[in-house]
Design a protein around this motif. Structure first.
Motif, PDB file in Angstrom:
ATOM      1  N   ALA A 224       0.836  -1.203   0.000  1.00  0.00           N
ATOM      2  CA  ALA A 224       0.000   0.000   0.000  1.00  0.00           C
ATOM      3  C   ALA A 224       0.872   1.255   0.000  1.00  0.00           C
ATOM      4  O   ALA A 224       0.624   2.193  -0.774  1.00  0.00           O
ATOM      5  N   ARG A 225       1.884   1.279   0.839  1.00  0.00           N
ATOM      6  CA  ARG A 225       2.773   2.450   0.884  1.00  0.00           C
ATOM      7  C   ARG A 225       3.509   2.633  -0.442  1.00  0.00           C
ATOM      8  O   ARG A 225       3.647   3.750  -0.945  1.00  0.00           O
ATOM      9  N   MET A 226       3.997   1.536  -1.017  1.00  0.00           N
ATOM     10  CA  MET A 226       4.722   1.625  -2.290  1.00  0.00           C
ATOM     11  C   MET A 226       3.801   2.098  -3.412  1.00  0.00           C
ATOM     12  O   MET A 226       4.191   2.923  -4.245  1.00  0.00           O
ATOM     13  N   LEU A 227       2.586   1.583  -3.435  1.00  0.00           N
ATOM     14  CA  LEU A 227       1.628   1.983  -4.463  1.00  0.00           C
ATOM     15  C   LEU A 227       1.264   3.465  -4.321  1.00  0.00           C
ATOM     16  O   LEU A 227       1.168   4.185  -5.321  1.00  0.00           O
ATOM     17  N   GLU A 228       1.102   3.922  -3.104  1.00  0.00           N
ATOM     18  CA  GLU A 228       0.822   5.353  -2.881  1.00  0.00           C
ATOM     19  C   GLU A 228       1.992   6.218  -3.343  1.00  0.00           C
ATOM     20  O   GLU A 228       1.783   7.271  -3.963  1.00  0.00           O
ATOM     21  N   ARG A 229       3.213   5.786  -3.074  1.00  0.00           N
ATOM     22  CA  ARG A 229       4.382   6.546  -3.545  1.00  0.00           C
ATOM     23  C   ARG A 229       4.461   6.546  -5.067  1.00  0.00           C
ATOM     24  O   ARG A 229       4.790   7.569  -5.680  1.00  0.00           O
ATOM     25  N   LEU A 230       4.176   5.407  -5.677  1.00  0.00           N
ATOM     26  CA  LEU A 230       4.178   5.324  -7.133  1.00  0.00           C
ATOM     27  C   LEU A 230       3.123   6.256  -7.711  1.00  0.00           C
ATOM     28  O   LEU A 230       3.397   7.011  -8.649  1.00  0.00           O
ATOM     29  N   ARG A 231       1.921   6.210  -7.146  1.00  0.00           N
ATOM     30  CA  ARG A 231       0.851   7.119  -7.581  1.00  0.00           C
ATOM     31  C   ARG A 231       1.298   8.570  -7.481  1.00  0.00           C
ATOM     32  O   ARG A 231       1.154   9.347  -8.417  1.00  0.00           O
ATOM     33  N   ASP A 232       1.862   8.945  -6.346  1.00  0.00           N
ATOM     34  CA  ASP A 232       2.283  10.333  -6.137  1.00  0.00           C
ATOM     35  C   ASP A 232       3.384  10.750  -7.112  1.00  0.00           C
ATOM     36  O   ASP A 232       3.419  11.905  -7.556  1.00  0.00           O
ATOM     37  N   ALA A 233       4.258   9.815  -7.465  1.00  0.00           N
ATOM     38  CA  ALA A 233       5.348  10.128  -8.391  1.00  0.00           C
ATOM     39  C   ALA A 233       4.865  10.230  -9.842  1.00  0.00           C
ATOM     40  O   ALA A 233       5.435  11.002 -10.624  1.00  0.00           O
ATOM     41  N   LEU A 234       3.816   9.483 -10.189  1.00  0.00           N
ATOM     42  CA  LEU A 234       3.388   9.438 -11.585  1.00  0.00           C
ATOM     43  C   LEU A 234       2.272  10.417 -11.937  1.00  0.00           C
ATOM     44  O   LEU A 234       2.169  10.832 -13.094  1.00  0.00           O
ATOM     45  N   LEU A 235       1.442  10.772 -10.979  1.00  0.00           N
ATOM     46  CA  LEU A 235       0.294  11.636 -11.284  1.00  0.00           C
ATOM     47  C   LEU A 235       0.683  13.103 -11.258  1.00  0.00           C
ATOM     48  O   LEU A 235       1.528  13.510 -10.458  1.00  0.00           O
TER      49      LEU A 235
END
Length: 155
Positions: free
Chosen positions: A142-153
């Motif tokens: 969950a934390r990794m996915l949130e970081r990925l989302r924040d980096a890509l959006l």
């Protein structure tokens, strides 16, 4: 380690594996399959209208043009799907105070209940998919996915 193959190469690095998995999740056919599962028990919503209802739940009241940009559909398609959702009692239309040529879309109480059911369904599908993972692994994911989302959006 599971080695994935694409049509033209073997994928072995973690970044390549993430890219392949992420790409597969984004394919229209795979999204449609997920939307079919999500909407199976929710009256008035199907895999085609789901993105409009979900997008409206994320943005709050907005115009069809703004909503179309958000969900990646043509404005006329978004308007057509919004009409179907309106007919089902899930979406309401009103004059837009900012632009008298535009119509503002919003969720009805029934629409908010449908969105809550859809979100609960998505959580159940994800819980099922992650049931072989430990709570710690799910938390890290969950934390990794949130970081990925924040980096890509954007923004």
């Amino acid at each position: 380690m599971r080695v994935l193959c694409t049509y033209d190469r073997v994928v072995t690095t973690p970044t390549e594996r993430i890219a392949v998995a992420f790409g597969a999740l984004l394919l229209r056919g795979n999204r449609a399959h997920l939307y079919d599962r999500l909407t199976a028990d929710v009256d008035g919503v199907d895999s085609t209208t789901y993105p409009v209802l979900s997008g409206l739940a994320r943005t709050g009241p907005t115009t069809a043009s703004r909503l179309a940009d958000l969900v990646g559909l043509d404005r006329t398609v978004t308007t057509r799907y919004a009409s179907r959702l309106e007919k089902a009692g899930l979406v309401a239309r009103a004059a837009d105070a900012d632009d008298r040529r535009a119509t503002r879309l919003s969720l009805t109480d029934e629409g908010r209940r449908a969105v809550a059911a859809l979100r609960a369904g998505l959580e159940a599908i994800l819980a099922e998919a992650l049931e072989t993972s430990s709570p710690e692994e799910v938390e890290v994911f969950a934390r990794m996915l949130e970081r990925l989302r924040d980096a890509l959006l954007p923004g």
